[in-house]
Structures are given as C-alpha cells and as structure tokens.
Design a protein around this motif. Sequence first.
Motif, mmCIF file in Angstrom:
data_model
loop_
_atom_site.group_PDB
_atom_site.id
_atom_site.type_symbol
_atom_site.label_atom_id
_atom_site.label_comp_id
_atom_site.label_asym_id
_atom_site.label_seq_id
_atom_site.Cartn_x
_atom_site.Cartn_y
_atom_site.Cartn_z
ATOM 1 N N MET A 1 -4.929 14.318 -2.680
ATOM 2 C CA MET A 1 -4.283 13.029 -2.904
ATOM 3 C C MET A 1 -5.254 11.894 -2.590
ATOM 4 N N TRP A 2 -4.970 10.733 -3.176
ATOM 5 C CA TRP A 2 -5.725 9.511 -2.912
ATOM 6 C C TRP A 2 -4.771 8.362 -2.600
ATOM 7 N N ASN A 3 -5.278 7.405 -1.859
ATOM 8 C CA ASN A 3 -4.587 6.141 -1.616
ATOM 9 C C ASN A 3 -5.031 5.195 -2.723
ATOM 10 N N SER A 4 -4.155 4.914 -3.676
ATOM 11 C CA SER A 4 -4.555 4.218 -4.902
ATOM 12 C C SER A 4 -3.747 2.949 -5.127
ATOM 13 N N ASN A 5 -4.349 2.043 -5.902
ATOM 14 C CA ASN A 5 -3.641 0.848 -6.356
ATOM 15 C C ASN A 5 -3.740 0.763 -7.873
ATOM 16 N N LEU A 6 -2.597 0.572 -8.518
ATOM 17 C CA LEU A 6 -2.532 0.451 -9.979
ATOM 18 C C LEU A 6 -2.248 -0.993 -10.360
ATOM 19 N N LEU A 7 -2.908 -1.455 -11.414
ATOM 20 C CA LEU A 7 -2.670 -2.798 -11.953
ATOM 21 C C LEU A 7 -2.358 -2.680 -13.433
ATOM 22 N N ASN B 1 6.255 14.220 -3.886
ATOM 23 C CA ASN B 1 6.799 12.949 -4.351
ATOM 24 C C ASN B 1 5.728 11.933 -4.758
ATOM 25 N N SER B 2 4.466 12.354 -4.744
ATOM 26 C CA SER B 2 3.399 11.448 -5.141
ATOM 27 C C SER B 2 3.341 11.308 -6.659
ATOM 28 N N VAL B 3 2.511 10.372 -7.118
ATOM 29 C CA VAL B 3 2.442 10.023 -8.536
ATOM 30 C C VAL B 3 1.139 10.541 -9.132
ATOM 31 N N ALA B 4 1.245 11.339 -10.160
ATOM 32 C CA ALA B 4 0.068 11.732 -10.931
ATOM 33 C C ALA B 4 -0.169 10.703 -12.027
ATOM 34 N N VAL B 5 -1.433 10.497 -12.360
ATOM 35 C CA VAL B 5 -1.796 9.542 -13.414
ATOM 36 C C VAL B 5 -2.518 10.299 -14.521
ATOM 37 N N PRO B 6 -1.818 10.511 -15.691
ATOM 38 C CA PRO B 6 -0.464 10.050 -16.035
ATOM 39 C C PRO B 6 0.592 11.074 -15.631
ATOM 40 N N SER B 7 1.871 10.655 -15.735
ATOM 41 C CA SER B 7 3.018 11.505 -15.435
ATOM 42 C C SER B 7 4.266 10.716 -15.816
ATOM 43 N N PRO B 8 5.443 11.337 -15.839
ATOM 44 C CA PRO B 8 6.666 10.570 -16.129
ATOM 45 C C PRO B 8 6.883 9.397 -15.175
ATOM 46 N N SER B 9 6.567 9.562 -13.892
ATOM 47 C CA SER B 9 6.727 8.459 -12.940
ATOM 48 C C SER B 9 5.778 7.315 -13.262
ATOM 49 N N PHE B 10 4.562 7.653 -13.636
ATOM 50 C CA PHE B 10 3.588 6.644 -14.043
ATOM 51 C C PHE B 10 4.086 5.883 -15.266
ATOM 52 N N TYR B 11 4.649 6.595 -16.235
ATOM 53 C CA TYR B 11 5.156 5.939 -17.448
ATOM 54 C C TYR B 11 6.307 4.992 -17.114
ATOM 55 N N ILE C 1 0.688 -2.241 -7.812
ATOM 56 C CA ILE C 1 1.503 -1.397 -6.933
ATOM 57 C C ILE C 1 0.662 -0.304 -6.292
ATOM 58 N N GLY C 2 0.861 -0.135 -4.984
ATOM 59 C CA GLY C 2 0.188 0.930 -4.265
ATOM 60 C C GLY C 2 0.942 2.234 -4.397
ATOM 61 N N ILE C 3 0.206 3.296 -4.674
ATOM 62 C CA ILE C 3 0.822 4.618 -4.799
ATOM 63 C C ILE C 3 0.029 5.633 -3.987
ATOM 64 N N CYS C 4 0.700 6.695 -3.606
ATOM 65 C CA CYS C 4 0.008 7.899 -3.191
ATOM 66 C C CYS C 4 -0.181 8.708 -4.463
ATOM 67 N N GLU C 5 -1.425 8.872 -4.872
ATOM 68 C CA GLU C 5 -1.745 9.523 -6.147
ATOM 69 C C GLU C 5 -2.130 10.975 -5.891
ATOM 70 N N LYS C 6 -1.551 11.879 -6.678
ATOM 71 C CA LYS C 6 -1.944 13.280 -6.546
ATOM 72 C C LYS C 6 -2.788 13.712 -7.729
ATOM 73 N N GLU D 1 0.832 -1.209 0.000
ATOM 74 C CA GLU D 1 0.000 0.000 0.000
ATOM 75 C C GLU D 1 0.866 1.258 0.000
ATOM 76 N N SER D 2 0.469 2.226 -0.833
ATOM 77 C CA SER D 2 1.134 3.536 -0.876
ATOM 78 C C SER D 2 2.655 3.395 -0.888
ATOM 79 N N PHE D 3 3.145 2.409 -1.647
ATOM 80 C CA PHE D 3 4.575 2.133 -1.640
ATOM 81 C C PHE D 3 5.360 3.299 -2.238
ATOM 82 N N VAL D 4 4.797 3.926 -3.243
ATOM 83 C CA VAL D 4 5.433 5.111 -3.829
ATOM 84 C C VAL D 4 4.647 6.342 -3.365
#
Length: 354
Positions: free
Chosen positions: A127-133, A89-99, A114-119, A61-64
């Motif tokens: 922000m949200w507590n998110s999981n990407l597959l 340091n959170s991840v936007a969807v999309p963004s360079p970190s997401f790519y 992977i769990g991310i903190c999404e902005k 969870e929220s690993f990144v």
Amino acid sequence: MAMEMKMSKDIPFVGDKLPKFRAAAVQTSPVFLNRDATIDKIEVKVKEAKDNGADLVVFPESFVPTFPVWCLFMPPVDQHPFYKRLFENSVAVPSPSFYRLQRIARENKVFLSIGICEKSTENFGTMWNSNLLFDRDGNLIGHHRKLLPTWGEKLVWSFGNGSSLNVHDTEIGRIGALICGENSNTLARYTMVAQGEQVHISIYPPCWPTARAKSNYYDCLRVRTCAHAFEAKVFNICCSASIDADAIEQMSCGDPEVKAWLEDQGFATTMIVGPNGQPISDILKDNEDGIVYADCDIANEITMKGIHDIAGAYQRFDVFQLHVNKADRGPAYFYNDTGASREFIPFEEEEPIE
C-alpha cells in the motif's frame, strides 16, 4: 514632506487576466475502515461545497478508508487485523471505487483533491499513502505517492518516488500537493516552487501522537502552513481529518486508558492561507467538523513574488542547485527477446498415425 503616491481607480484593466477561484477544505472523519460508506460521505460533502461556490474541494490525508493512527501507538504484533482491514478497504487505481471518485468530481464540476490509502494492483499486500487530484471532467491529473512514510507509518505504507513530484497547470492555477510530513521537507517544497506552483495542497491526519503526553499538533500545522505560503508566495490549503467516537472505540480495543488517551490528543487544523502567510479562511481545530472556504486570486501573488521569489529573482542558482530524480521505479524490469517462450506448450490432439 513625504510624497504621497495615488493610483487612479479609473484606469481600465489591461494585461493578463489570472485565475480566481473558491477553495474549500473539508475537515471531517471517514467512516472508519469502510471504503464505500466513506465515499458516500465524500459525495455529500462535495455537493455541499459545490453549492457554496467551491471550484476546488480538498479532503484530508488517507481519508479513504482512514488514516491508520493505530500504527503510532500499537505494538506491531497487534496490528495485523487492522492492516488486513485497511488493505481490504483501500483504493486501487483504477478500480470501481476510483471510478466513483471520478464521477463525483465530474458530476459536481469541481477540482477534487483527496487522500487515499492506495493498494497495489500488482503486489498483494503493498500500500501507499497517496493523494489524487481530479479535474472538473473527472480526469485524474495528479497522483502523488508520499515519498517516505513517517515513523510508525513505515509499518503500513511503501515508498513513493520522484515521478509524482509534479505541479499541474489548470484553469484555476498551477496546483501542487504534498502529504503530511513532506510539508516539513524543505527540498520537496522547493521542488514544487521551482515548477511554478501557485496553489499548494497540504493534507494531514486528525492527530499525531508521538508521546504519552498531549501533543501540540495544531501549532505545528499552523506554522507549516503559513511558512510555505509565505516562502513560496502561494495559496496554501491545509486540510486535516477529524476522528469520531467509533474510530477511537475500535482502535482502543476495549482498553479504557487507551481510549481516554486518544480522546485527549492534540488535534489537527484546517485552514487556507494567502501568499502573504496570513489565514484567509476560518480555522477549524480541536477535532471540529466543517468546511472552510476562501476566495483566491492568483494575481495577489505577483507583488509578493516581486519582493521575494525563492525560485526566481531572489535565488542564487550559481551557488545553490537542486537535482530531482523523477524516474518511476517498478519492482523489476523485464527484457524479452523475440524468440518463442519454452515455458508453456499448449495441449494439442495427436495427429493420427498413418
């Protein structure tokens, strides 16, 4: 005299061939509040799991870039510097970190959860507590935002909605995912089962302090994981983070008592459980680092479902009904007419007066 039934092993297989795959759950610590370095670490761990035959690789969870443990013990007025660093340091969807995460899945040809903190890309500070597959080609096939932040998490994350309560049909089975406390929400879990879930992903932080006394977090997660696997008759991949000395040092802010308290927490666990509710992998706990693996055969769910299918033959739909709102909710809805806007008139050079 009891009659003994024997099945011949020489009977050739005829029928549907169901997926088999190897699951890997990674229990490790992120590089505290450092998004890019944490993704570097993900790249290394995914390759290691792939080299060991993994088809599905799961991170916590929220690993990144980290799970905000500080929100559970630090006064709100003292949390602002951590909140700022987390957002940066959170991840936007999309963004360079997401790519980058997409490329890691694609280059290793694995399903990656992977769990991310999404902005938010729209509202600065949300922000949200998110999981990407991701699938083997790096396509994002699942994007779940935790429906309701738990307890102190409300100081960090906004609410998700029902649009992401989905099960994803893949070549390795029908995959669903819930985040932390959602795995204690009976209705959320039943929503997954009712959509034909075969593989459940449940992700957690390294610890969950709710009192000054030491918690029994491992025991709670073990019960949750085995219970859902048994009730749903699915493979349940439970993946938790560990926490390293640097994170503890930073969150303790120089207070030796807080540091000692964090070091003495009851820590989480990582394990994979089969559809009979029994572990089928090694079990990591006590803040260990490592990867657990399990070979999963979806066909093993058939017999268990035949005995007890809570979203099928072992349910009374005339007695019980569950209604789930999957509508996506935005901050506002705008309706425009076809007329020209009067808010902006561009500057134009004046026509010469004759």
